[in-house]
Design a protein around this motif. Structure first.
Motif, mmCIF file in Angstrom:
data_model
loop_
_atom_site.group_PDB
_atom_site.id
_atom_site.type_symbol
_atom_site.label_atom_id
_atom_site.label_comp_id
_atom_site.label_asym_id
_atom_site.label_seq_id
_atom_site.Cartn_x
_atom_site.Cartn_y
_atom_site.Cartn_z
ATOM 1 N N LEU A 8 42.631 33.280 64.051
ATOM 2 C CA LEU A 8 42.049 34.548 63.611
ATOM 3 C C LEU A 8 42.976 35.680 64.008
ATOM 4 N N THR A 9 43.484 36.440 63.037
ATOM 5 C CA THR A 9 44.425 37.515 63.313
ATOM 6 C C THR A 9 43.966 38.807 62.663
ATOM 7 N N LEU A 10 44.489 39.907 63.162
ATOM 8 C CA LEU A 10 44.182 41.209 62.593
ATOM 9 C C LEU A 10 45.158 41.532 61.462
ATOM 10 N N PHE A 17 55.346 46.175 68.869
ATOM 11 C CA PHE A 17 54.176 46.901 69.335
ATOM 12 C C PHE A 17 54.587 48.305 69.768
ATOM 13 N N PRO A 18 53.758 49.329 69.504
ATOM 14 C CA PRO A 18 54.099 50.688 69.901
ATOM 15 C C PRO A 18 54.117 50.844 71.420
ATOM 16 N N GLU A 19 55.030 51.666 71.921
ATOM 17 C CA GLU A 19 55.118 51.886 73.361
ATOM 18 C C GLU A 19 53.926 52.688 73.863
ATOM 19 N N VAL A 20 53.481 53.657 73.046
ATOM 20 C CA VAL A 20 52.331 54.476 73.400
ATOM 21 C C VAL A 20 51.203 54.161 72.417
ATOM 22 N N PRO A 168 42.899 46.844 68.702
ATOM 23 C CA PRO A 168 43.838 46.603 69.801
ATOM 24 C C PRO A 168 44.886 47.713 69.945
ATOM 25 N N GLU A 169 45.316 47.928 71.185
ATOM 26 C CA GLU A 169 46.318 48.961 71.456
ATOM 27 C C GLU A 169 47.648 48.663 70.775
ATOM 28 N N GLU A 170 47.879 47.406 70.439
ATOM 29 C CA GLU A 170 49.152 47.033 69.823
ATOM 30 C C GLU A 170 49.225 47.413 68.347
ATOM 31 N N GLU A 171 48.098 47.820 67.738
ATOM 32 C CA GLU A 171 48.073 48.179 66.322
ATOM 33 C C GLU A 171 48.440 49.646 66.124
ATOM 34 N N PRO A 172 49.193 49.964 65.065
ATOM 35 C CA PRO A 172 49.572 51.364 64.828
ATOM 36 C C PRO A 172 48.420 52.230 64.315
ATOM 37 N N ARG A 173 47.441 51.630 63.637
ATOM 38 C CA ARG A 173 46.285 52.358 63.123
ATOM 39 C C ARG A 173 45.048 51.818 63.821
ATOM 40 N N LEU A 253 46.474 41.756 71.108
ATOM 41 C CA LEU A 253 47.362 40.932 70.301
ATOM 42 C C LEU A 253 48.382 40.294 71.232
ATOM 43 N N VAL A 254 48.477 38.988 71.172
ATOM 44 C CA VAL A 254 49.356 38.250 72.072
ATOM 45 C C VAL A 254 50.345 37.421 71.252
ATOM 46 N N ARG A 255 51.612 37.512 71.603
ATOM 47 C CA ARG A 255 52.623 36.707 70.915
ATOM 48 C C ARG A 255 52.492 35.248 71.345
ATOM 49 N N ASP A 256 52.444 34.377 70.350
ATOM 50 C CA ASP A 256 52.320 32.946 70.606
ATOM 51 C C ASP A 256 53.347 32.247 69.725
ATOM 52 N N GLY A 257 54.561 32.116 70.276
ATOM 53 C CA GLY A 257 55.646 31.558 69.470
ATOM 54 C C GLY A 257 56.011 32.505 68.347
ATOM 55 N N GLY A 258 55.909 32.018 67.118
ATOM 56 C CA GLY A 258 56.266 32.836 65.969
ATOM 57 C C GLY A 258 55.098 33.559 65.344
ATOM 58 N N ARG A 259 53.950 33.584 66.001
ATOM 59 C CA ARG A 259 52.788 34.264 65.419
ATOM 60 C C ARG A 259 52.120 35.157 66.477
ATOM 61 N N ILE A 260 51.202 35.979 66.001
ATOM 62 C CA ILE A 260 50.472 36.882 66.885
ATOM 63 C C ILE A 260 48.988 36.510 66.843
ATOM 64 N N ARG A 261 48.453 36.148 67.993
ATOM 65 C CA ARG A 261 47.056 35.749 68.097
ATOM 66 C C ARG A 261 46.214 36.901 68.618
#
Length: 265
Positions: A8-10, A17-20, A168-173, A253-261
């Motif tokens: 399941l991904t967003l 990922f944005p720094e801020v 999630p904080e890792e999303e730009p919007r 959002l967590v990097r898991d190999g070549g995908r983001i979980r």
């Protein structure tokens, strides 16, 4: 809280990922439910592909808060803003805006109007408000102005608080979305007459989840979890009677190999 499936991904997850973290915009979503022949059904919209946020995703009606949604002159019946503020852990002013946004967005996106000529009634047929619906979508009038012009009262008592999801904080919007539940008023029908959706349908939560598993639908974590919760209820009376303590959920959002979980801390 249910454990999210690994796949399941967003939508629109960025490689970097944005720094801020972006500041989330306040939003409201309404889970419309009704009693179907085989149990509870929820109204789902499939967002148009290519949209900046959640393009192609299956969602519940909802959207961002308009600054005019905070108009305290809105005709209102039901729990006061202070009650909603305590449930969603926010100010009464924001609570007013969230409830108004919830009812307004539901009307704009599905044609379902949680309002009536009096505190004890609800509109049975919304087709006569088609022009007003278009004017709301175009932001030509505010929701409070629409209600006043039509002599209608917002029925806050038809809504139930459900949960609070933050992108999630890792999303730009990002959105800080409060989820509500409401039963389809008698005589009204939900449609997909919105430019933001390619189709709309009533579906049992278990069937919508089966469509997701088979690849026929794409769901974001809040929708997946909410459908999983609704699948446990026999009828809408059980949904409305269910005790709820609103949680504020911020997935990561967590990097898991070549995908983001997507995971819930």
């Amino acid at each position: 809280m249910r454990e999210l499936p690994d796949d399941l991904t967003l939508p629109s997850s960025t490689a970097t990922f944005p720094e801020v973290p972006a500041r989330p915009r306040d939003a409201a979503t309404v889970v419309l439910v009704r009693d179907g022949a085989e149990g509870v059904e929820a109204f789902l919209l499939r967002r148009v592909s290519g949209m900046a946020f959640a393009g192609g995703m299956t969602v519940f009606p909802g959207g961002g808060v308009d600054r005019r949604d905070a108009d305290a002159t809105v005709a209102w019946t039901g729990p006061p803003p202070s009650w909603w503020a305590s449930r969603f852990s926010c100010s009464p002013e924001l609570a007013t805006a969230l409830v108004c946004a919830a009812v307004r967005e539901t009307f704009e996106e599905s044609g379902v109007l949680l309002a009536g000529p009096s505190a004890a009634t609800v509109v049975a047929d919304t087709s006569g408000y088609a022009d007003a619906r278009a004017a709301l979508v175009a932001r030509e009038v505010s929701f409070a102005e629409f209600l006043a012009a039509e002599g209608l009262v917002l029925r806050a008592d038809l809504l139930r608080p459900w949960t609070n999801w933050v992108t999630p904080e890792e999303e730009p919007r990002r959105y800080d979305t409060r989820f509500f539940v409401a039963v389809l008023p008698a005589g009204q029908r939900a449609d997909d007459a919105t430019s933001e959706a390619s189709d709309g349908v009533w579906q049992r939560p278990v069937d919508a989840l089966a469509d997701w598993e088979a690849g026929r639908r794409t769901l974001m974590p809040p929708t997946w979890v909410t459908l999983s919760e609704l699948a446990e209820f026999v009828g809408v009376a059980d949904v409305l009677a269910a005790p709820r303590e609103v949680e504020r959920i911020i997935p990561k959002l967590v990097r898991d190999g070549g995908r983001i979980r997507v995971v819930i801390p």
